[in-house]
Design an enzyme around this catalytic site. Structure first.
Site, mmCIF file in Angstrom:
data_model
loop_
_atom_site.group_PDB
_atom_site.id
_atom_site.type_symbol
_atom_site.label_atom_id
_atom_site.label_comp_id
_atom_site.label_asym_id
_atom_site.label_seq_id
_atom_site.Cartn_x
_atom_site.Cartn_y
_atom_site.Cartn_z
ATOM 1 N N ASP A 23 -6.278 1.975 -0.712
ATOM 2 C CA ASP A 23 -5.683 0.615 -0.681
ATOM 3 C C ASP A 23 -4.509 0.916 0.355
ATOM 4 O O ASP A 23 -3.633 1.853 0.120
ATOM 5 C CB ASP A 23 -6.030 0.038 -1.737
ATOM 6 C CG ASP A 23 -4.879 -1.487 -1.390
ATOM 7 O OD1 ASP A 23 -5.436 -1.697 -0.932
ATOM 8 O OD2 ASP A 23 -4.088 -1.548 -2.318
ATOM 9 N N ASP A 36 -3.780 -0.163 -6.633
ATOM 10 C CA ASP A 36 -3.149 -0.720 -7.143
ATOM 11 C C ASP A 36 -3.195 -1.708 -7.691
ATOM 12 O O ASP A 36 -4.132 -2.559 -6.216
ATOM 13 C CB ASP A 36 -1.474 -0.271 -7.118
ATOM 14 C CG ASP A 36 -1.185 -1.739 -6.191
ATOM 15 O OD1 ASP A 36 -1.608 -1.319 -5.039
ATOM 16 O OD2 ASP A 36 0.239 -2.630 -6.314
ATOM 17 N N ASP A 43 -8.407 -4.024 -7.649
ATOM 18 C CA ASP A 43 -9.088 -2.671 -7.265
ATOM 19 C C ASP A 43 -9.106 -2.078 -8.018
ATOM 20 O O ASP A 43 -10.006 -0.992 -8.233
ATOM 21 C CB ASP A 43 -6.799 -1.702 -6.826
ATOM 22 C CG ASP A 43 -6.986 -1.164 -5.121
ATOM 23 O OD1 ASP A 43 -7.875 -2.243 -4.267
ATOM 24 O OD2 ASP A 43 -5.768 -2.137 -5.167
#
Length: 634
Positions: A314, A524, A528
């Site tokens: 991410d 995080d 996610d």
């Protein structure tokens, strides 16, 4: 004497086998060989029966282990009169459980230390100015946010909170760093850290159940009963190894013409405790990871980490610091302060890291009341906000649509597409590389955009480089952010494959499509959680204590440091290598000694003793997983 008594109490079958072997040895060496053989035959026969029952239960679970070799070896030894060898094999078989407990306890020692240190009580003061002697001892689950607590010297902080007094704390159980951390007034103090030499007061900001340390404790408990799939991998060696062992034993019997030779070979083909070595290695790896501030949910995760060759990241809060600041405000139809105040009011309902930057930028402004907030993962947040100047015309339309109550409008903050669903006239704004935009609608009208800066982590590029250097074939970015910002951050850290503007379902779909597998996903935040759960190995940057991400992930990094991703992969690879080596050590040594037994060089009794040495060697080797080389330089 205490240890012997504990063994007899906890492992009754092992104790009985020990007594039986002593009796058989006494009878044998005193010349009563007939009685010795009778005792051994009856008792070892009982052990064979119990083992066969366990084997049937394993087969019903579609599992196949090496216990069949032990059964055949004991049966063959009794049939040819090698009752001493049969008794030693029975001892080896029943002693495996006790040996496993010892090795597992050795490997779990550091992991269990987290549980042993969990605080049970707190000292609550009636107020900030109350004297220390008025502190009331309460159970930790009675602590509520806002309570003023006293933490005495060398005590474990019971819940997350803010420092009322300055102090120094040891956070090694949370971050893996042994250096003391100084805390000033107002700084965050994490539960699980240990106070220094001075008593300090703190204000609780979370209950015990929601605090960082308790979440780590929960994760550790989840790991304790996990069985590593390498045990099943080892079981897959069982069938071919069994076939080879029986073939060697049968050929030895045929070539020699001596039925004793069959038993002598099979005695060396019973590495039952050998399979203990693999789970011991994984427990050691989990213990080592725990010391580094990495909570691993079972040996299965370490195996997947050890074999992974694809990594997906991410962006916000993972590759970047996740501490955005508002760089510019582009208002349309309202003032900049009105836009910022409305956006901050809605962002109070968001868990996304960008929300904090918006709220901090609005400090000093009078925020309108907001209610009925709803976050749409990776897209944005919306809430009913009391009518702001310049949006009076929007209030009516919003109210007619049933989206807001009287005197309030629906405010949306998020991606351009998310805002366009409410305000079709929303238009993209320009911003520099590395920046991102949060678009805002008030009612059904476009109100502008907020430009935010969020810098890439200093060591993110080095981590990507190290992953590639250590065999990762693909490193990619999966983000809900806009392509312009995603490409800029990816270029800065060295990622050349970028997928941007993704919804949670898009991330999950892409993760399933990415090859080669297994894929590790690092993220995080609540947005996610779906992709972390879908990944081969989900790693959550859990220093901020996000419950959804921590529960969905397979690995939780308790320190806000992306270099620990490399550390986790390094530990996984070392542990997997140690586990496989331990398996092969036992198998190869057994095969070599079976070769000597084939030609009659190793009597059955000596072979049974040598097999114990092989098993011990494999387990001792597996304990190497507790320590290993530092191969990732991040």
């Amino acid at each position: 004497m205490g240890t012997v008594a504990r063994i007899f109490r906890e492992y009754r079958l092992l104790a009985a086998v020990l007594v039986e072997l002593i009796v058989v040895l006494v009878l044998h060496f005193s010349g009563h060989t007939g009685a010795a053989q009778l005792v051994a035959t009856v008792f070892v026969g009982f052990v064979i029966l119990l083992t066969v029952i366990d084997m049937v239960k394993q087969l019903l679970r579609k599992e196949f282990g090496l216990d069949i070799l032990a059964v055949v070896a004991m049966t063959a030894s009794l049939a040819v009169g090698e009752y001493l060898a049969a008794s030693i094999i029975a001892l080896m078989l029943t002693g495996g459980e006790a040996l496993e407990d010892y090795a597992a306890a050795r490997a779990k020692r550091d992991l269990r230390s987290l549980l042993d240190r969990a605080p049970q009580r707190a000292h609550r003061l009636p107020g900030v100015d109350a004297p220390v002697d008025q502190a009331e001892n309460i159970e930790i689950d009675q602590v509520e946010p806002g309570d003023v607590l006293l933490v005495r010297p060398a005590e474990v902080v019971p819940v997350d909170g803010e420092a009322i007094d300055a102090g120094s704390f040891d956070e090694s159980s949370l971050t893996g760093e042994s250096a003391a951390v100084a805390k000033d007034v107002g700084d965050t103090i994490l539960s699980g850290s240990v106070n220094g030499t001075q008593a300090v007061r703190m204000r609780a900001t979370r209950s015990a159940a929601d605090s960082q340390y308790q979440k780590i404790i929960t994760l550790v408990r989840q790991t304790e009963d996990q069985q590593a799939p390498i045990v099943r991998v080892a079981d897959r060696y069982a069938m071919p190894f069994t076939a080879v062992s029986l073939l060697i034993a049968g050929l030895a019997r045929w070539f020699s013409g001596d039925p004793v030779r069959f038993a002598e070979v099979l005695v060396l083909a019973t590495p039952c405790p050998l399979l203990i070595a693999a789970p011991v290695a994984f427990l050691g790896g989990m213990s080592r990871a725990s010391n580094a501030g990495i909570i691993v949910k079972g040996g299965a995760v370490l195996e997947a980490l050890g074999s992974a060759s694809t990594a997906a990241f991410d962006k916000t809060g993972t590759l970047t610091y996740g501490r955005p600041t508002v760089a510019a405000v582009h208002a349309v139809g309202v003032s900049e302060d009105e836009l910022l105040a409305a956006a901050a009011a809605a962002e109070q309902f968001s868990s996304h890291v960008l929300a904090l930057g918006v709220i901090e930028a609005a400090e000093g402004l009078d925020l309108p009341e907001a209610r009925n907030g709803r976050e749409v993962a990776t897209e944005g947040v919306e809430a009913e906000v009391d009518c702001v100047a310049g949006a009076a015309g929007s209030a009516g339309s919003a109210g007619e649509a049933g989206s807001a109550g009287a005197g309030s409008v629906v405010v949306r903050v998020g991606t351009l597409d998310f805002v366009r669903d409410m305000a079709s006239d929303a238009s993209e704004v320009e911003f520099e590389a590395g920046q991102t935009a949060a678009y805002v609608s008030i009612g059904n009208e476009y109100a502008g955009a907020l430009i935010l800066n969020d810098q890439a982590r200093d060591n993110a590029g080095q981590l990507v480089s190290e992953l590639r250097r250590h065999g990762f074939e693909k490193v990619t970015m999966l983000t809900g952010d806009n392509p312009h910002t995603a490409q800029a951050i990816a270029a800065e850290v060295g990622i050349d494959e970028v997928h941007a503007s993704l919804l949670p379902e898009d991330k999950v779909r892409l993760l399933h499509e990415i090859e080669p597998k297994p894929v590790i996903m690092v993220g995080d935040g609540v947005n996610d959680a779906p992709v972390l759960a879908a990944a081969g190995v989900g790693l959550a940057m859990g220093a901020c204590g996000n419950t959804e991400a921590s529960e969905a992930a397979d690995v939780v990094i308790t320190r806000d440091d992306i270099s620990r991703v490399g550390k986790a992969v390094d530990i996984g690879r070392w542990t997997l290598a140690v586990a496989k080596s331990a398996i092969w050590i036992g198998i190869l040594l057994s095969l070599v000694l079976m070769g000597f037994a084939f030609f009659g060089f190793i009597p059955a009794v000596v072979g049974a003793l040598l097999q114990e040495v092989i098993d011990l060697a494999a387990i001792v080797y597996a304990l190497r997983a507790l320590k290993g080389p530092e191969r990732f330089k991040v």
